[in-house]
Design a protein around this motif. Structure first.
Motif, PDB file in Angstrom:
ATOM      1  N   ARG A 197       0.839  -1.197   0.000  1.00  0.00           N
ATOM      2  CA  ARG A 197       0.000   0.000   0.000  1.00  0.00           C
ATOM      3  C   ARG A 197       0.877   1.251   0.000  1.00  0.00           C
ATOM      4  N   ASP A 203      -1.611  -4.109  -6.319  1.00  0.00           N
ATOM      5  CA  ASP A 203      -2.317  -5.363  -6.094  1.00  0.00           C
ATOM      6  C   ASP A 203      -1.503  -6.249  -5.158  1.00  0.00           C
ATOM      7  N   SER A 222      -3.610  -4.583   0.850  1.00  0.00           N
ATOM      8  CA  SER A 222      -3.211  -3.888  -0.374  1.00  0.00           C
ATOM      9  C   SER A 222      -4.053  -2.647  -0.587  1.00  0.00           C
ATOM     10  N   ASP A 224      -4.594  -1.470  -3.738  1.00  0.00           N
ATOM     11  CA  ASP A 224      -5.378  -1.841  -4.908  1.00  0.00           C
ATOM     12  C   ASP A 224      -6.003  -3.218  -4.660  1.00  0.00           C
ATOM     13  N   ASP A 225      -6.370  -3.937  -5.719  1.00  0.00           N
ATOM     14  CA  ASP A 225      -7.070  -5.202  -5.565  1.00  0.00           C
ATOM     15  C   ASP A 225      -6.230  -6.210  -4.776  1.00  0.00           C
ATOM     16  N   ALA A 226      -6.904  -7.087  -4.047  1.00  0.00           N
ATOM     17  CA  ALA A 226      -6.198  -8.051  -3.194  1.00  0.00           C
ATOM     18  C   ALA A 226      -6.046  -9.390  -3.909  1.00  0.00           C
ATOM     19  N   SER A 249      -8.419  -4.388   1.315  1.00  0.00           N
ATOM     20  CA  SER A 249      -8.189  -3.718   0.041  1.00  0.00           C
ATOM     21  C   SER A 249      -8.987  -2.434  -0.015  1.00  0.00           C
ATOM     22  N   ALA A 253     -11.648  -6.720  -2.980  1.00  0.00           N
ATOM     23  CA  ALA A 253     -11.013  -7.753  -2.163  1.00  0.00           C
ATOM     24  C   ALA A 253     -10.836  -9.057  -2.932  1.00  0.00           C
ATOM     25  N   GLY A 292     -13.323  -0.177   0.919  1.00  0.00           N
ATOM     26  CA  GLY A 292     -13.000  -0.464  -0.463  1.00  0.00           C
ATOM     27  C   GLY A 292     -14.207  -0.307  -1.384  1.00  0.00           C
TER      28      GLY A 292
END
Length: 455
Positions: A197, A203, A222, A224-226, A249, A253, A292
């Motif tokens: 992060r 990601d 993260s 961004d996307d997990a 995320s 997620a 998120g």
């Protein structure tokens, strides 16, 4: 074993004269790596990998200490093992990264890319241990919308590899995606921790056109996307099981998409806890408070197919739009000379035994296009508790056929539960929706949808 003794051993074995090591364990300090983040140990680590592979394979040992490296290249039959207390730090100087270009054709392989750890067409490779790999990715600012190729390094990128194992280690602070597995077969990821992060496009995990994969016991945080499955080539993500993970995320997620040229088939996801990050000191995406965009996001937008997807035993806390299922026609090709022909398909999807709390007021959606419905989706034993407090709104008229798919793309939805548009045979069985504040919207709103069943 102290450094002086290792050096004497190095000389005694004749390693400085190019003689191969016959032992199964290759300690990077014997090859000249130093625990000093002001000095590069790239060449020493690479020599250890090369000689380990050339001698038939074995373990490259990273002992306790702090080592700075640029790009290194894993080879077949090599295990990179990081002891407890060992950290590989990525250099903050972009000149220490080696641009490489694979012959595998996908959306992001038309030009050279840089990464901290890379392998292409390697077999029986592993990264193990209790140590840490820290990419120090904040040193590489985002320069343009799509600059993750040559200006910001991935931390780990494996392409066309087979029999891959990544276990135990902690992966931190990549310049871009943390770990990208592209067109790999027989991948096992277990017991790792991912903290990513510190930059855009951070990601946690990207499985891209991979087959026969298990991911288990991962803790991921993260921006961004997990947990992300992609298909940036005609190769489907297929036969994948992901289980027993805790993820945070600021974006999505659990996500199948955005790139979908091949698609997704036979995917099982079980036992995932989704929660807001405990660290909100830096936030590139998401909503105030660390919420998120989406928790479960399933997309086909660049052609491709999605079928036999089973996601269950999930708890979700803190997300704006919990469930987003989207069939659209962005039609982004994986190669300029191979245009996407036709809209893809989505069918045989089951979401079940899901608890959702502290969700935003947006609502969830299942949407296709006119003439291209999302089909045969079962949602069973799902409880949603969301913010509510909204007035009744009309269903959106704009299909946004080619727009980037995002769960919040229409704003507040006409249903506090689920808005369905262009769907066929969607079943809701024991689905409940509770709002914290009074909400005028219905639980379900369906437009151009046939065969919706509510039990």
């Amino acid at each position: 074993m102290n450094t002086i003794f290792k050096t004497l051993l190095f000389l005694a074995l004749g390693l400085g004269c190019g003689v191969s090591v016959s032992a199964a364990v290759h300690d990077i300090t014997v090859y000249g790596a130093v625990s000093d983040t002001t000095r590069l140990s790239t060449e020493a680590v690479q020599r250890a990998i090369d000689e380990c592979s050339a001698s038939g394979g074995g373990t490259v040992l990273v002992p306790s200490g702090n080592y700075k490296i640029g790009s290194i290249f894993l080879k077949s039959n090599v295990t990179l093992n990081l002891e407890n207390g060992a950290t590989l730090y990525g250099s903050t100087d972009i000149k220490d990264y080696t641009p490489v270009k694979t012959d595998y054709v996908s959306l992001r392989t038309h030009t050279p890319t840089i990464q901290l750890i890379y392998a292409d067409k390697a077999e029986n490779v592993a990264i193990t241990g209790e140590g840490t790999i820290d990419g120090r990715g904040k040193a590489f600012p985002k320069l343009s919308w799509n600059d993750e190729g040559i200006t910001r390094p991935h931390l780990l990128r494996l392409i066309q590899c087979k029999d891959v194992k990544v276990t135990g280690v902690t992966l931190k602070n990549s310049g871009c995606w943390m770990q990208h597995y592209l067109a790999c077969d027989k991948v096992k990821i277990d017991g790792i921790t991912v903290i990513n992060r510190n930059n855009y496009n951070n990601d946690a995990l990207d499985l891209d056109g991979c087959h026969d994969v298990t991911v288990s016991n991962m803790i991921a945080d993260s921006d961004d996307d997990a947990i992300t499955l992609k298909s940036t080539s005609p190769r489907l993500c297929e036969d994948i099981v992901i289980s027993n993970c805790v993820v945070s995320s600021h974006c999505n997620a659990i996500k199948l998409g955005t790139e979908t040229n091949g698609g997704f088939r036979n995917i099982i996801i079980r036992g995932i806890a989704v929660k807001p990050s405990a660290d909100q000191s830096s936030q590139y995406f998401g909503y105030p408070g660390g919420i998120g965009h989406g928790a479960i996001v399933l997309e086909i937008v660049d052609g491709g197919t999605m079928s036999n997807v089973d996601i269950g035993d999930i708890t979700i806390r803190g997300t704006e739009s919990p469930i987003f299922i989207r069939l659209a026609d962005r039609a982004r090709p994986y190669s300029p000379d191979v245009p996407v022909e036709g809209v893809g398909t989505m069918q045989r999807i089951c979401l079940h035994d899901i608890m959702i709390d502290e969700a935003g007021p947006t609502g969830s959606s299942i949407t296709g296009l006119e003439g291209h419905p999302v089909c045969d989706v079962e949602l069973r034993n799902i409880r949603i508790r969301q913010q509510g407090g909204q007035k009744a709104v009309a269903a959106p008229e704009d299909e946004k056929r080619a727009e980037y798919p995002e769960s919040t793309m229409w704003g507040i939805l006409p249903a506090k539960g689920f808005w369905l548009n262009h769907t066929r045979n969607i079943t809701f069985d024991n689905v409940t929706v509770e709002t914290i504040n009074p909400d005028e919207r219905e639980i379900y709103v369906a437009t151009d949808s046939e065969g919706m069943v509510v039990k």
